[in-house]
Design an enzyme around this catalytic site. Structure first.
Site, PDB file in Angstrom:
ATOM      1  N   SER A 134      17.932 -23.422 -54.249  1.00 39.64           N
ATOM      2  CA  SER A 134      16.464 -23.321 -54.299  1.00 39.64           C
ATOM      3  C   SER A 134      15.874 -23.790 -52.979  1.00 39.64           C
ATOM      4  O   SER A 134      16.493 -24.567 -52.252  1.00 39.64           O
ATOM      5  CB  SER A 134      15.904 -24.240 -55.401  1.00 39.64           C
ATOM      6  OG  SER A 134      16.413 -23.902 -56.649  1.00 39.64           O
ATOM      7  N   ALA A 168      15.604 -11.112 -48.881  1.00 38.93           N
ATOM      8  CA  ALA A 168      14.263 -10.619 -49.193  1.00 38.93           C
ATOM      9  C   ALA A 168      14.398  -9.674 -50.384  1.00 38.93           C
ATOM     10  O   ALA A 168      15.390  -8.937 -50.498  1.00 38.93           O
ATOM     11  CB  ALA A 168      13.668  -9.884 -47.990  1.00 38.93           C
ATOM     12  N   ASN A 229      10.343 -19.101 -43.413  1.00 43.65           N
ATOM     13  CA  ASN A 229       9.294 -18.410 -44.169  1.00 43.65           C
ATOM     14  C   ASN A 229       7.931 -18.571 -43.497  1.00 43.65           C
ATOM     15  O   ASN A 229       7.123 -17.635 -43.478  1.00 43.65           O
ATOM     16  CB  ASN A 229       9.252 -18.918 -45.611  1.00 43.65           C
ATOM     17  CG  ASN A 229      10.229 -18.148 -46.491  1.00 43.65           C
ATOM     18  OD1 ASN A 229      10.871 -17.202 -46.034  1.00 43.65           O
ATOM     19  ND2 ASN A 229      10.346 -18.526 -47.746  1.00 43.65           N
ATOM     20  N   CYS A 281       7.245 -16.737 -52.530  1.00 42.80           N
ATOM     21  CA  CYS A 281       7.632 -17.841 -51.644  1.00 42.80           C
ATOM     22  C   CYS A 281       6.760 -18.111 -50.423  1.00 42.80           C
ATOM     23  O   CYS A 281       6.576 -19.275 -50.079  1.00 42.80           O
ATOM     24  CB  CYS A 281       9.074 -17.642 -51.212  1.00 42.80           C
ATOM     25  SG  CYS A 281      10.185 -17.774 -52.628  1.00 42.80           S
ATOM     26  N   LYS A 344       5.848  -5.891 -53.093  1.00 45.11           N
ATOM     27  CA  LYS A 344       6.383  -4.994 -52.058  1.00 45.11           C
ATOM     28  C   LYS A 344       7.188  -3.934 -52.791  1.00 45.11           C
ATOM     29  O   LYS A 344       7.430  -4.060 -53.999  1.00 45.11           O
ATOM     30  CB  LYS A 344       7.222  -5.758 -51.036  1.00 45.11           C
ATOM     31  CG  LYS A 344       8.482  -6.387 -51.628  1.00 45.11           C
ATOM     32  CD  LYS A 344       9.234  -7.256 -50.634  1.00 45.11           C
ATOM     33  CE  LYS A 344      10.074  -6.439 -49.693  1.00 45.11           C
ATOM     34  NZ  LYS A 344      11.130  -7.249 -49.030  1.00 45.11           N
TER      35      LYS A 344
HETATM   36  P1  NAD Z   1      13.029 -17.416 -60.789  1.00 49.90           P
HETATM   37  O1  NAD Z   1      11.858 -18.022 -61.450  1.00 49.90           O
HETATM   38  O2  NAD Z   1      13.197 -15.931 -60.768  1.00 49.90           O
HETATM   39  O3  NAD Z   1      14.370 -18.010 -61.451  1.00 49.90           O
HETATM   40  C1  NAD Z   1      14.564 -19.372 -61.704  1.00 49.90           C
HETATM   41  C2  NAD Z   1      15.288 -19.493 -63.046  1.00 49.90           C
HETATM   42  O4  NAD Z   1      15.654 -20.861 -63.248  1.00 49.90           O
HETATM   43  C3  NAD Z   1      14.421 -19.109 -64.257  1.00 49.90           C
HETATM   44  O5  NAD Z   1      15.028 -18.053 -64.963  1.00 49.90           O
HETATM   45  C4  NAD Z   1      14.370 -20.403 -65.091  1.00 49.90           C
HETATM   46  O6  NAD Z   1      14.388 -20.184 -66.493  1.00 49.90           O
HETATM   47  C5  NAD Z   1      15.619 -21.112 -64.640  1.00 49.90           C
HETATM   48  N1  NAD Z   1      15.606 -22.549 -64.892  1.00 49.90           N
HETATM   49  C6  NAD Z   1      14.632 -23.450 -64.640  1.00 49.90           C
HETATM   50  N2  NAD Z   1      15.027 -24.679 -65.020  1.00 49.90           N
HETATM   51  C7  NAD Z   1      16.259 -24.565 -65.533  1.00 49.90           C
HETATM   52  C8  NAD Z   1      17.182 -25.496 -66.076  1.00 49.90           C
HETATM   53  N3  NAD Z   1      16.902 -26.805 -66.153  1.00 49.90           N
HETATM   54  N4  NAD Z   1      18.372 -25.033 -66.530  1.00 49.90           N
HETATM   55  C9  NAD Z   1      18.673 -23.716 -66.456  1.00 49.90           C
HETATM   56  N5  NAD Z   1      17.845 -22.785 -65.936  1.00 49.90           N
HETATM   57  C10 NAD Z   1      16.641 -23.216 -65.472  1.00 49.90           C
HETATM   58  O7  NAD Z   1      13.043 -17.989 -59.302  1.00 49.90           O
HETATM   59  P2  NAD Z   1      13.712 -17.309 -58.008  1.00 49.90           P
HETATM   60  O8  NAD Z   1      12.798 -16.312 -57.427  1.00 49.90           O
HETATM   61  O9  NAD Z   1      15.101 -16.946 -58.338  1.00 49.90           O
HETATM   62  O10 NAD Z   1      13.700 -18.556 -57.017  1.00 49.90           O
HETATM   63  C11 NAD Z   1      14.567 -19.644 -57.183  1.00 49.90           C
HETATM   64  C12 NAD Z   1      14.524 -20.508 -55.937  1.00 49.90           C
HETATM   65  O11 NAD Z   1      14.991 -19.757 -54.812  1.00 49.90           O
HETATM   66  C13 NAD Z   1      13.131 -20.986 -55.561  1.00 49.90           C
HETATM   67  O12 NAD Z   1      13.234 -22.285 -55.016  1.00 49.90           O
HETATM   68  C14 NAD Z   1      12.697 -20.021 -54.475  1.00 49.90           C
HETATM   69  O13 NAD Z   1      11.792 -20.607 -53.579  1.00 49.90           O
HETATM   70  C15 NAD Z   1      14.002 -19.738 -53.774  1.00 49.90           C
HETATM   71  N6  NAD Z   1      14.081 -18.414 -53.105  1.00 49.90           N
HETATM   72  C16 NAD Z   1      13.604 -17.301 -53.720  1.00 49.90           C
HETATM   73  C17 NAD Z   1      13.734 -16.060 -53.111  1.00 49.90           C
HETATM   74  C18 NAD Z   1      13.231 -14.803 -53.756  1.00 49.90           C
HETATM   75  O14 NAD Z   1      13.323 -13.751 -53.125  1.00 49.90           O
HETATM   76  N7  NAD Z   1      12.741 -14.821 -54.977  1.00 49.90           N
HETATM   77  C19 NAD Z   1      14.390 -15.971 -51.879  1.00 49.90           C
HETATM   78  C20 NAD Z   1      14.870 -17.128 -51.287  1.00 49.90           C
HETATM   79  C21 NAD Z   1      14.711 -18.351 -51.917  1.00 49.90           C
HETATM   80  C1  UGA Z   2      10.676 -13.496 -47.861  1.00 54.01           C
HETATM   81  C2  UGA Z   2      11.575 -13.643 -46.638  1.00 54.01           C
HETATM   82  O1  UGA Z   2      11.563 -12.421 -45.890  1.00 54.01           O
HETATM   83  C3  UGA Z   2      13.011 -13.993 -47.048  1.00 54.01           C
HETATM   84  O2  UGA Z   2      13.800 -14.245 -45.893  1.00 54.01           O
HETATM   85  C4  UGA Z   2      12.982 -15.229 -47.926  1.00 54.01           C
HETATM   86  O3  UGA Z   2      14.293 -15.534 -48.374  1.00 54.01           O
HETATM   87  C5  UGA Z   2      12.079 -14.999 -49.113  1.00 54.01           C
HETATM   88  O4  UGA Z   2      10.743 -14.668 -48.650  1.00 54.01           O
HETATM   89  C6  UGA Z   2      11.910 -16.196 -49.992  1.00 54.01           C
HETATM   90  O5  UGA Z   2      12.127 -17.312 -49.555  1.00 54.01           O
HETATM   91  O6  UGA Z   2      11.507 -15.933 -51.118  1.00 54.01           O
HETATM   92  P1  UGA Z   2      10.250 -11.585 -49.672  1.00 54.01           P
HETATM   93  O7  UGA Z   2       9.056 -12.390 -49.982  1.00 54.01           O
HETATM   94  O8  UGA Z   2      11.156 -11.187 -50.759  1.00 54.01           O
HETATM   95  O9  UGA Z   2      11.165 -12.373 -48.601  1.00 54.01           O
HETATM   96  O10 UGA Z   2       9.824 -10.237 -48.921  1.00 54.01           O
HETATM   97  P2  UGA Z   2       9.283  -9.926 -47.435  1.00 54.01           P
HETATM   98  O11 UGA Z   2       9.914  -8.681 -46.982  1.00 54.01           O
HETATM   99  O12 UGA Z   2       9.410 -11.098 -46.551  1.00 54.01           O
HETATM  100  O13 UGA Z   2       7.748  -9.629 -47.689  1.00 54.01           O
HETATM  101  C7  UGA Z   2       6.834 -10.641 -48.053  1.00 54.01           C
HETATM  102  C8  UGA Z   2       5.423 -10.080 -48.095  1.00 54.01           C
HETATM  103  O14 UGA Z   2       4.960  -9.783 -46.791  1.00 54.01           O
HETATM  104  C9  UGA Z   2       5.324  -8.772 -48.894  1.00 54.01           C
HETATM  105  O15 UGA Z   2       4.139  -8.751 -49.648  1.00 54.01           O
HETATM  106  C10 UGA Z   2       5.285  -7.719 -47.802  1.00 54.01           C
HETATM  107  O16 UGA Z   2       4.660  -6.542 -48.213  1.00 54.01           O
HETATM  108  C11 UGA Z   2       4.487  -8.449 -46.739  1.00 54.01           C
HETATM  109  N1  UGA Z   2       4.722  -7.911 -45.369  1.00 54.01           N
HETATM  110  C12 UGA Z   2       5.951  -8.014 -44.799  1.00 54.01           C
HETATM  111  C13 UGA Z   2       3.676  -7.335 -44.672  1.00 54.01           C
HETATM  112  O17 UGA Z   2       2.539  -7.257 -45.183  1.00 54.01           O
HETATM  113  N2  UGA Z   2       3.908  -6.845 -43.414  1.00 54.01           N
HETATM  114  C14 UGA Z   2       5.127  -6.927 -42.818  1.00 54.01           C
HETATM  115  O18 UGA Z   2       5.256  -6.466 -41.654  1.00 54.01           O
HETATM  116  C15 UGA Z   2       6.177  -7.514 -43.529  1.00 54.01           C
END
Ligand code: NAD
Ligand code: UGA
Length: 475
Positions: A134, A168, A229, A281, A344
């Site tokens: 996370s 992403a 980010n 995020c 997106k």
């Molecule tokens: P998400 O909400 O999709 O998934 C998290 C899951 O964890 C949920 O299904 C929830 O039920 C579960 N959970 C919470 N507490 C729990 C527990 N005690 N035991 C078991 N399960 C539990 O979140 P996500 O988008 O996967 O993001 C997770 C982390 O990764 C965040 O910190 C986020 O910032 C980071 N992150 C997300 C992205 C992305 O693209 N979504 C990319 C990079 C990093």
């Molecule tokens: C972003 C980062 O790109 C990942 O590296 C990171 O792991 C992730 O956040 C995270 O920590 O959750 P994500 O949010 O999935 O990934 O998607 P992006 O492609 O970064 O786009 C983010 C937002 O910016 C979207 O709404 C997209 O449409 C917008 N965007 C992106 C623009 O408006 N213009 C651009 O040129 C690029």
């Protein structure tokens, strides 16, 4: 400390846990990977025989699930069982912005991380490498260590690593298979810390070249994730700021983007002006960074990063204001069609999607909003609007259940969505929007026929030749 890895557990079967573990299972047939979650509905969707029901939509994901599930990839609600069996435990739970108490609206809510850490400590009867997947505030590993050591059984040792995820959404599988870098933060100055780092390097070495595996100290790793980010979001806010100036001056933001992106020091990516960035995020992580800077007594640094969010809010407001003012200053009882709801393309994720805020502004102005998105469910769209009201019933007082029911329509046919509309607004850059029969759409809408392209994806000239009035961002 255990060195040989056989069983991997991932706590959290969300947008990160699911795809990340699917790729580890795909690339490392020698490990048994179990993804666990307290959300039984989500786990059952991951186990659904019908792969279109997987809880996360990502190109390529369903193919991996079809190949690995039941072989070396499992989804389960038995959190205790999976922790106990594993030598390596990833924590991939959600870390949303706090909605209550101290740090409300700014700090990351670490309650899910804390619960997971306590559970790992309570359940474990053997040594484990515990990995922060996370996104967490810098120095969280210290808190996790304190909790694990305070609650652990005698003789059990934990080593904590930071291994933030950079995927992403929409390109998650490709990002994981071919990551630019994999960051591993650990304490390499102790023997067991170094062994733990080596074990995780060993996992990723199954498919990533050594030079892409970066090892740092834990604090640098945690902070690098927030910083990456912040820098990416800052680029989007920077080009969006310039888009406003382009609209005033006759410059074209795409030409400006191309011109500055050709400078190898700037580079061409992440320079697409838009209705505003969304996603779970960018905003959350920058708010967290702002909170941390203020906490550490750095208000100027905090304010610098806060501007990235403020500019993004301004961009969304500017977009909805442009619709209202162009439609002769009122959208009352007019049908406005939103094409796209996801934040997106190529994802079903809607968290912080600009579409939610544009819809809210339009509803506040008494518009009837009709939404079409190829991957987002009707339930999710309604939930997103209701959630704003739940979050802040003063700012979003207009989003009552009754108003949402009366004013929001969600359809599964884009032509039906556009039919008899007073304006169309493109919220997500789904490829299919460029392939529509725009003549047919033109014939079905009220005239003047307005298109507000929040993603600059339709051919402006072609649509104008058909008869549309097209408003794009920064052009
Ligand atoms: P998400 O909400 O999709 O998934 C998290 C899951 O964890 C949920 O299904 C929830 O039920 C579960 N959970 C919470 N507490 C729990 C527990 N005690 N035991 C078991 N399960 C539990 O979140 P996500 O988008 O996967 O993001 C997770 C982390 O990764 C965040 O910190 C986020 O910032 C980071 N992150 C997300 C992205 C992305 O693209 N979504 C990319 C990079 C990093
Ligand atoms: C972003 C980062 O790109 C990942 O590296 C990171 O792991 C992730 O956040 C995270 O920590 O959750 P994500 O949010 O999935 O990934 O998607 P992006 O492609 O970064 O786009 C983010 C937002 O910016 C979207 O709404 C997209 O449409 C917008 N965007 C992106 C623009 O408006 N213009 C651009 O040129 C690029």
């Amino acid at each position: 400390m255990t060195k040989e890895i056989k069983n991997i557990c991932c706590i959290g079967a969300g947008y990160v846990g699911g795809p990340t573990m699917a790729v580890i299972a795909e690339k490392c047939p020698q490990y048994v990977v179990t993804v666990v979650d307290i959300n039984a509905e989500r786990i059952s969707a991951w186990n659904d025989a019908d792969l279109s029901k997987l809880p996360v939509y990502e190109p390529g994901l369903a193919d991996i699930i079809a190949k690995q599930r039941g072989k070396n990839l499992f989804f389960s609600t038995d959190v205790d069982g999976a922790i106990e069996k594993a030598e390596m435990v990833f924590m991939s739970v959600n870390t949303p912005t706090k909605t209550y108490g101290e740090g409300k609206g700014m700090a990351a809510d670490l309650k899910f991380i804390e619960k997971s850490a306590r559970q790992i400590a309570r359940v474990s009867t053997s040594d484990k490498i515990v990995i922060e997947k996370s996104t967490l505030p810098v120095r969280t590993a210290q808190a996790i260590k304190t909790i694990l050591n305070a609650e652990k059984k005698e003789g059990v040792n934990f080593e904590i690593l930071s291994n933030p995820e950079f995927l992403a959404e929409g390109t998650a599988i490709e990002d994981l298979r071919n990551a630019d870098r994999m960051l591993i933060g650990g304490d390499i100055h102790t023997k067991s810390g170094k062994e733990a780092v080596d074990a995780l390097v060993g996992v990723y070495s199954n498919w990533l070249p050594k030079e892409r595996l970066l090892t740092t100290n834990v604090w640098s790793s945690e902070l690098s994730k927030l910083t990456a980010n912040a820098f990416l979001a800052q680029r989007v806010s920077s080009i969006n700021a310039i888009s406003a100036l382009c609209e005033k001056t006759g410059a074209n933001v795409e030409e400006v983007g191309r011109a500055i992106g050709a400078d190898s020091r700037i580079g061409p990516k992440f320079l697409n002006a838009s209705v505003g960035f969304g996603g779970s995020c960018f905003q959350k992580d920058i708010l967290n960074l702002v909170y941390l800077c203020n906490y550490f007594g750095l208000p100027e640094v905090a304010e610098y990063w806060h501007q990235v969010i403020k500019l993004n809010d301004y961009q969304k407001k500017r977009f909805s204001h442009n619709i209202i003012s162009t439609l002769f200053n009122t959208v009352s009882d007019k049908k406005i069609s939103l094409l796209g709801w996801a934040f997106k393309k190529d994802t079903n994720d809607t968290r912080e999607s600009a579409a939610i805020y544009i819809a809210s502004d339009l509803i506040e102005n008494q518009a009837n909003v009709c939404v079409y998105d190829p991957k987002v469910s009707k339930e999710q769209i309604l939930k997103d609007l209701a959630y704003l009201h739940e979050l802040d019933n003063v700012k979003y007082a207009h989003l009552t259940e009754k108003t949402i029911n009366d004013r929001v329509e969600i359809v599964s046919d884009p032509y039906l969505a556009c039919s008899e509309s007073h304006a169309l607004a493109i919220m997500t850059e789904w490829d299919e929007f460029t392939t529509y029969d725009w003549n047919k759409i033109y014939n079905s809408v009220y005239k003047p026929a307005f298109v507000f392209d929040g993603r600059n994806i339709v051919d402006k000239e072609e649509l104008e030749n058909i008869g549309f009035d097209v408003f794009s961002v920064g052009r």
